[in-house]
Design an enzyme around this catalytic site. Sequence first.
Site, PDB file in Angstrom:
ATOM      1  N   ARG A   1       0.859  -1.197   0.000  1.00  0.00           N
ATOM      2  CA  ARG A   1       0.000   0.000   0.000  1.00  0.00           C
ATOM      3  C   ARG A   1       0.886   1.234   0.000  1.00  0.00           C
ATOM      4  NH1 ARG A   1      -1.476   1.609   4.570  1.00  0.00           N
ATOM      5  NH2 ARG A   1      -2.202  -0.392   5.363  1.00  0.00           N
TER       6      ARG A   1
ATOM      7  N   TYR B   1     -16.398  17.204 -15.149  1.00  0.00           N
ATOM      8  CA  TYR B   1     -16.853  15.814 -15.250  1.00  0.00           C
ATOM      9  C   TYR B   1     -17.858  15.542 -14.125  1.00  0.00           C
ATOM     10  CZ  TYR B   1     -16.777  10.793 -14.455  1.00  0.00           C
ATOM     11  OH  TYR B   1     -17.151   9.494 -14.233  1.00  0.00           O
TER      12      TYR B   1
ATOM     13  N   ASP C   1      -7.093  19.463 -13.704  1.00  0.00           N
ATOM     14  CA  ASP C   1      -7.395  18.134 -14.231  1.00  0.00           C
ATOM     15  C   ASP C   1      -7.010  18.162 -15.714  1.00  0.00           C
ATOM     16  OD1 ASP C   1      -8.539  15.864 -15.371  1.00  0.00           O
ATOM     17  OD2 ASP C   1     -10.229  15.851 -13.976  1.00  0.00           O
TER      18      ASP C   1
ATOM     19  N   LYS D   1      -7.769   7.219 -19.146  1.00  0.00           N
ATOM     20  CA  LYS D   1      -8.050   7.800 -20.454  1.00  0.00           C
ATOM     21  C   LYS D   1      -6.797   7.763 -21.337  1.00  0.00           C
ATOM     22  CE  LYS D   1     -12.110   8.347 -18.673  1.00  0.00           C
ATOM     23  NZ  LYS D   1     -11.976   8.347 -17.260  1.00  0.00           N
TER      24      LYS D   1
HETATM   25  O1  P1T Z   1     -13.024   7.303 -13.954  1.00  0.00           O
HETATM   26  P1  P1T Z   1     -11.856   7.768 -13.152  1.00  0.00           P
HETATM   27  O2  P1T Z   1     -10.563   7.155 -13.563  1.00  0.00           O
HETATM   28  O3  P1T Z   1     -12.101   7.696 -11.669  1.00  0.00           O
HETATM   29  O4  P1T Z   1     -11.637   9.321 -13.511  1.00  0.00           O
HETATM   30  C1  P1T Z   1     -12.590  10.295 -13.242  1.00  0.00           C
HETATM   31  C2  P1T Z   1     -12.430  11.454 -14.193  1.00  0.00           C
HETATM   32  C3  P1T Z   1     -11.744  12.573 -13.797  1.00  0.00           C
HETATM   33  N1  P1T Z   1     -11.572  13.643 -14.596  1.00  0.00           N
HETATM   34  C4  P1T Z   1     -12.073  13.650 -15.851  1.00  0.00           C
HETATM   35  C5  P1T Z   1     -11.875  14.863 -16.702  1.00  0.00           C
HETATM   36  C6  P1T Z   1     -12.770  12.549 -16.328  1.00  0.00           C
HETATM   37  O5  P1T Z   1     -13.240  12.588 -17.578  1.00  0.00           O
HETATM   38  C7  P1T Z   1     -12.970  11.411 -15.491  1.00  0.00           C
HETATM   39  C8  P1T Z   1     -13.734  10.213 -15.928  1.00  0.00           C
HETATM   40  N2  P1T Z   1     -14.550  10.439 -17.052  1.00  0.00           N
HETATM   41  C9  P1T Z   1     -15.326   9.482 -17.638  1.00  0.00           C
HETATM   42  C10 P1T Z   1     -15.432   8.220 -17.204  1.00  0.00           C
HETATM   43  C11 P1T Z   1     -16.083   9.929 -18.832  1.00  0.00           C
HETATM   44  O6  P1T Z   1     -16.595   9.107 -19.613  1.00  0.00           O
HETATM   45  O7  P1T Z   1     -16.167  11.152 -19.015  1.00  0.00           O
END
Ligand code: P1T
Length: 384
Positions: free
Chosen positions: A54, A107, A179, A204
């Site tokens: 961890r 988001y 972000d 992503k």
């Molecule tokens: O899904 P996760 O890895 O927890 O990330 C969240 C997140 C944070 N910031 C942005 C700009 C994002 O687009 C996302 C996740 N977005 C999607 C799953 C989507 O389809 O837009």
Amino acid sequence: MTDPDASLAFETRAIHAGYDPDPTTGAVIPPIYATSTYKQDGVGGLRNGYEYSRSANPTRTALEGALAALEGGAHGLAFASGLAAEDAILRALLRPGDHLVFPNDAYGGTFRLVDKVFKPWGLAYTPVPVTDLAAIEAAITPATKLIWLETPTNPLLNVADIAAVAALAKSHGVLVVVDNTFASPYLQQPLSLGADIVVHSTTKYLGGHSDVVGGAVVTDSDDLAEKVRFHQNASGGVPGPFDSFLTHRGLKTLAVRMDRHCDNAEAIAAHLSTHPAVSQVIYPGLASHSSHEVAARQMRRFGGMISVRLRGGEPAALDAVARAKIFTLAESLGGVESLIEHPARMTHASVAGTDLEVPADLIRLSVGIENVADLIADLDQALA
Ligand code: P1T
């Protein structure tokens, strides 16, 4: 190279940063250290600081080194998801009673985290358009500790002027978090523009193959890194070694993938701009985009995300996402395959009924790296 020369170009750092071939075997790629714990040479006699996975794991260490190098920061921290990374930042840097300035089109999951988890915890926030410097300044109160930016925003692709917001924040003694998920570090480097922290959903573009969920925090500040690292270990939202391996493997090809994502998105945005079913194409690379000039200044290129509003309203939007074939109907973005979705009912359903609600006639394209003529033909049949 665990500590790559910062003068090396992005593509070189992406491939070499974070790891030197294993001294015992010469393994060129970091092994997947599937271990939860480490033998101690006497109590407290840790080998290279490894105690429990961890806290640290060598596969994750390699990924964290690469993440730091790509964003040009001294410290990279990997998380189990983008939201786990965001959660660690908010907990590490804010206390009940504090206030943050927040995008009015973030988001949906980020909004849900702030509104449904941190507001009840005692955090106040003011939603603002990320493009409006005066609104951002007006939202700052004596309790404000942090300005949260997402740029380009998801899904409306508004572009914040990071350098201008960072300068404003400094004059108020407030931190800036960016972000950088939509741009990726290949297209945009927020730390060099004055941001204090970069956060990613590595799910992503960084991972790039839609096969792993992850998050990252990068900062140049020893103090901020220490605070976030404390929460990374104390709350434990870490990626396992296999997830770390996949994300690290993906990010090595970020530069070549991003250039193709951008090539394809530019061609599709141009094509859809004259399509009779389309009322508006939202893409920062179009001269018609409201933040085109800022995007051109701060981004290398304009990315692979396009939002499209349809003349036929929500029924046309739902019809198009159902009819697309190569563009797969799915949430998420940034993988090699093209995806299509309806934000109002899918990724941004959690902001329905709030100020952050997304238009129902909008569809979002994550343009992949397939052949662009095939992608255009698919969109034409879906919109026919
Ligand atoms: O899904 P996760 O890895 O927890 O990330 C969240 C997140 C944070 N910031 C942005 C700009 C994002 O687009 C996302 C996740 N977005 C999607 C799953 C989507 O389809 O837009």
